[in-house]
Design a protein around this motif. Structure first.
Motif, PDB file in Angstrom:
ATOM      1  N   LEU A  91      34.714  46.997 -30.657  1.00  0.00           N
ATOM      2  CA  LEU A  91      34.088  46.381 -31.833  1.00  0.00           C
ATOM      3  C   LEU A  91      33.908  44.880 -31.656  1.00  0.00           C
ATOM      4  N   GLY A  92      34.558  44.313 -30.649  1.00  0.00           N
ATOM      5  CA  GLY A  92      34.520  42.859 -30.507  1.00  0.00           C
ATOM      6  C   GLY A  92      35.237  42.185 -31.658  1.00  0.00           C
ATOM      7  N   ARG A  93      36.380  42.758 -32.073  1.00  0.00           N
ATOM      8  CA  ARG A  93      37.131  42.216 -33.210  1.00  0.00           C
ATOM      9  C   ARG A  93      38.584  41.969 -32.814  1.00  0.00           C
ATOM     10  N   ALA A  94      39.189  41.013 -33.475  1.00  0.00           N
ATOM     11  CA  ALA A  94      40.604  40.726 -33.281  1.00  0.00           C
ATOM     12  C   ALA A  94      41.166  40.135 -34.560  1.00  0.00           C
ATOM     13  N   GLN A  95      42.406  40.470 -34.851  1.00  0.00           N
ATOM     14  CA  GLN A  95      43.087  39.887 -36.001  1.00  0.00           C
ATOM     15  C   GLN A  95      44.531  39.613 -35.605  1.00  0.00           C
ATOM     16  N   ILE A 147      44.176  34.513 -38.243  1.00  0.00           N
ATOM     17  CA  ILE A 147      42.873  34.352 -37.600  1.00  0.00           C
ATOM     18  C   ILE A 147      42.221  35.717 -37.469  1.00  0.00           C
ATOM     19  N   ASP A 148      41.008  35.848 -37.995  1.00  0.00           N
ATOM     20  CA  ASP A 148      40.227  37.081 -37.900  1.00  0.00           C
ATOM     21  C   ASP A 148      38.933  36.734 -37.163  1.00  0.00           C
ATOM     22  N   ALA A 149      38.795  37.253 -35.942  1.00  0.00           N
ATOM     23  CA  ALA A 149      37.680  36.861 -35.085  1.00  0.00           C
ATOM     24  C   ALA A 149      36.754  38.032 -34.800  1.00  0.00           C
ATOM     25  N   ARG A 150      35.462  37.729 -34.666  1.00  0.00           N
ATOM     26  CA  ARG A 150      34.458  38.754 -34.377  1.00  0.00           C
ATOM     27  C   ARG A 150      33.444  38.182 -33.393  1.00  0.00           C
ATOM     28  N   ASP A 161      37.562  33.357 -38.656  1.00  0.00           N
ATOM     29  CA  ASP A 161      38.019  32.914 -39.972  1.00  0.00           C
ATOM     30  C   ASP A 161      39.487  32.511 -39.832  1.00  0.00           C
ATOM     31  N   ILE A 162      39.755  31.222 -39.945  1.00  0.00           N
ATOM     32  CA  ILE A 162      41.120  30.719 -39.822  1.00  0.00           C
ATOM     33  C   ILE A 162      41.640  30.374 -41.211  1.00  0.00           C
ATOM     34  N   THR A 163      42.766  30.969 -41.583  1.00  0.00           N
ATOM     35  CA  THR A 163      43.376  30.696 -42.883  1.00  0.00           C
ATOM     36  C   THR A 163      44.673  29.923 -42.662  1.00  0.00           C
ATOM     37  N   LEU A 164      44.713  28.720 -43.192  1.00  0.00           N
ATOM     38  CA  LEU A 164      45.850  27.810 -43.040  1.00  0.00           C
ATOM     39  C   LEU A 164      46.018  27.035 -44.334  1.00  0.00           C
ATOM     40  N   HIS A 165      47.252  26.944 -44.815  1.00  0.00           N
ATOM     41  CA  HIS A 165      47.538  26.154 -46.025  1.00  0.00           C
ATOM     42  C   HIS A 165      46.742  26.674 -47.221  1.00  0.00           C
ATOM     43  N   GLY A 166      46.486  27.996 -47.232  1.00  0.00           N
ATOM     44  CA  GLY A 166      45.775  28.607 -48.348  1.00  0.00           C
ATOM     45  C   GLY A 166      44.277  28.417 -48.328  1.00  0.00           C
ATOM     46  N   VAL A 167      43.733  27.841 -47.254  1.00  0.00           N
ATOM     47  CA  VAL A 167      42.300  27.576 -47.139  1.00  0.00           C
ATOM     48  C   VAL A 167      41.756  28.313 -45.922  1.00  0.00           C
ATOM     49  N   LEU A 194      40.209  21.087 -34.354  1.00  0.00           N
ATOM     50  CA  LEU A 194      40.169  21.289 -35.798  1.00  0.00           C
ATOM     51  C   LEU A 194      40.623  20.015 -36.498  1.00  0.00           C
ATOM     52  N   LYS A 195      40.303  19.909 -37.779  1.00  0.00           N
ATOM     53  CA  LYS A 195      40.791  18.794 -38.579  1.00  0.00           C
ATOM     54  C   LYS A 195      41.730  19.319 -39.654  1.00  0.00           C
ATOM     55  N   GLN A 196      42.867  18.666 -39.800  1.00  0.00           N
ATOM     56  CA  GLN A 196      43.816  19.058 -40.832  1.00  0.00           C
ATOM     57  C   GLN A 196      43.178  18.979 -42.220  1.00  0.00           C
ATOM     58  N   SER A 197      42.382  17.939 -42.444  1.00  0.00           N
ATOM     59  CA  SER A 197      41.784  17.735 -43.763  1.00  0.00           C
ATOM     60  C   SER A 197      40.831  18.849 -44.153  1.00  0.00           C
ATOM     61  N   ASP A 198      40.261  19.575 -43.173  1.00  0.00           N
ATOM     62  CA  ASP A 198      39.381  20.700 -43.494  1.00  0.00           C
ATOM     63  C   ASP A 198      40.132  21.825 -44.184  1.00  0.00           C
ATOM     64  N   PHE A 199      41.467  21.820 -44.065  1.00  0.00           N
ATOM     65  CA  PHE A 199      42.288  22.860 -44.683  1.00  0.00           C
ATOM     66  C   PHE A 199      43.107  22.300 -45.847  1.00  0.00           C
ATOM     67  N   GLY A 200      42.667  21.172 -46.369  1.00  0.00           N
ATOM     68  CA  GLY A 200      43.350  20.574 -47.512  1.00  0.00           C
ATOM     69  C   GLY A 200      44.685  19.952 -47.171  1.00  0.00           C
ATOM     70  N   ILE A 201      44.912  19.635 -45.893  1.00  0.00           N
ATOM     71  CA  ILE A 201      46.172  19.054 -45.443  1.00  0.00           C
ATOM     72  C   ILE A 201      46.001  17.544 -45.306  1.00  0.00           C
TER      73      ILE A 201
END
Length: 240
Positions: A91-95, A147-150, A161-167, A194-201
């Motif tokens: 499927l080309g998927r990973a979680q 991390i949910d990758a496709r 899709d990276i989920t960190l700090h609720g974002v 990545l930038k920390q601020s992109d995740f509200g950090i």
């Protein structure tokens, strides 16, 4: 004048200690029991799954010092050696995901591999870990990074899709994949900024930013996934 200079030096010393040493000791809660990973939304009956082997996998995050007094601080490498998750090659998927309170800070071998030249003390490392988990990442409130990758049209680029700090943020993730001919083992590696601020950090800082952690962080991973052979029918379940 001498008294004023002495006071300035004292304040700088306090700032360095605040940035790199632990706060007064507080009891450490017992580690949470390992949680079963929820089945991915994309999982279907009969899909061949490979399970991430944490003992053969590594994810690192490198953060670097900034500010006018950066020379008084250290760059840091944070690592997870407890990744858990699944890969569906067809499927080309990973979680996958990891707990923040299981992160390791400034292992000597990883600092050397990252080309970091300073050597923080054990107390400085402990303080960095405390500040990171409690004051920056709020790990008690947001314990997991997932991390949910496709795969996209490019076989070596995934949407993740990276989920960190609720974002949750979606990024393009370059990935190099090597898969065994029998399909029972896969290795994937890659890196991105990545930038920390992109995740509200809010990056850690003292003295009005004169000593600070840079917003940008470097994420790198090397993941091994393999077919589980200990339990019949393990392809049908993503839990470990």
């Amino acid at each position: 004048m001498f008294s004023q200079n002495l006071r300035t030096v004292f304040l700088l010393a306090c700032a360095v200690l605040a940035a790199c040493t632990p706060l007064p000791h507080t009891p450490t809660p017992a580690p949470a029991a390992p949680a079963t990973i929820p089945a991915p939304a994309w999982q279907r009956q009969g899909v061949h799954l490979l399970h991430i082997a944490p003992e053969e996998s590594l994810l690192t995050i490198t953060v670097r010092r900034g500010g006018a007094l950066a020379r008084l601080g250290h760059d840091h490498v944070v690592a997870s050696r407890s990744l858990q998750g699944v890969v569906a090659p067809a499927l080309g998927r990973a979680q996958f995901r990891f707990r923040l309170d299981e992160l390791r800070v400034d292992e000597a071998s990883l600092r050397q591999a990252a080309g970091l030249t300073t050597t923080p003390s054990a107390d400085a490392i402990a303080g960095t870990r405390h500040n990171m988990l409690v004051r920056v990442l709020e790990a008690e409130r947001y314990p997991w990074v997932s991390i949910d990758a496709r795969r996209t049209g490019d076989k070596e680029v995934f949407d993740a899709d990276i989920t960190l700090h609720g974002v949750t943020r979606t990024v393009q993730l370059p990935v190099r994949i090597e898969q065994a001919a029998d399909g029972r083992r896969l290795q994937a590696s890659g890196s991105l900024l990545l930038k920390q601020s992109d995740f509200g950090i809010v990056p850690f800082a003292v003295l009005g930013g004169a000593m600070a952690v840079q917003d940008q962080m470097e994420l790198a991973f090397r993941i091994t996934a393999r077919q589980e052979v200990s339990a019949p029918g393990s392809d049908a379940s993503p839990g470990r």
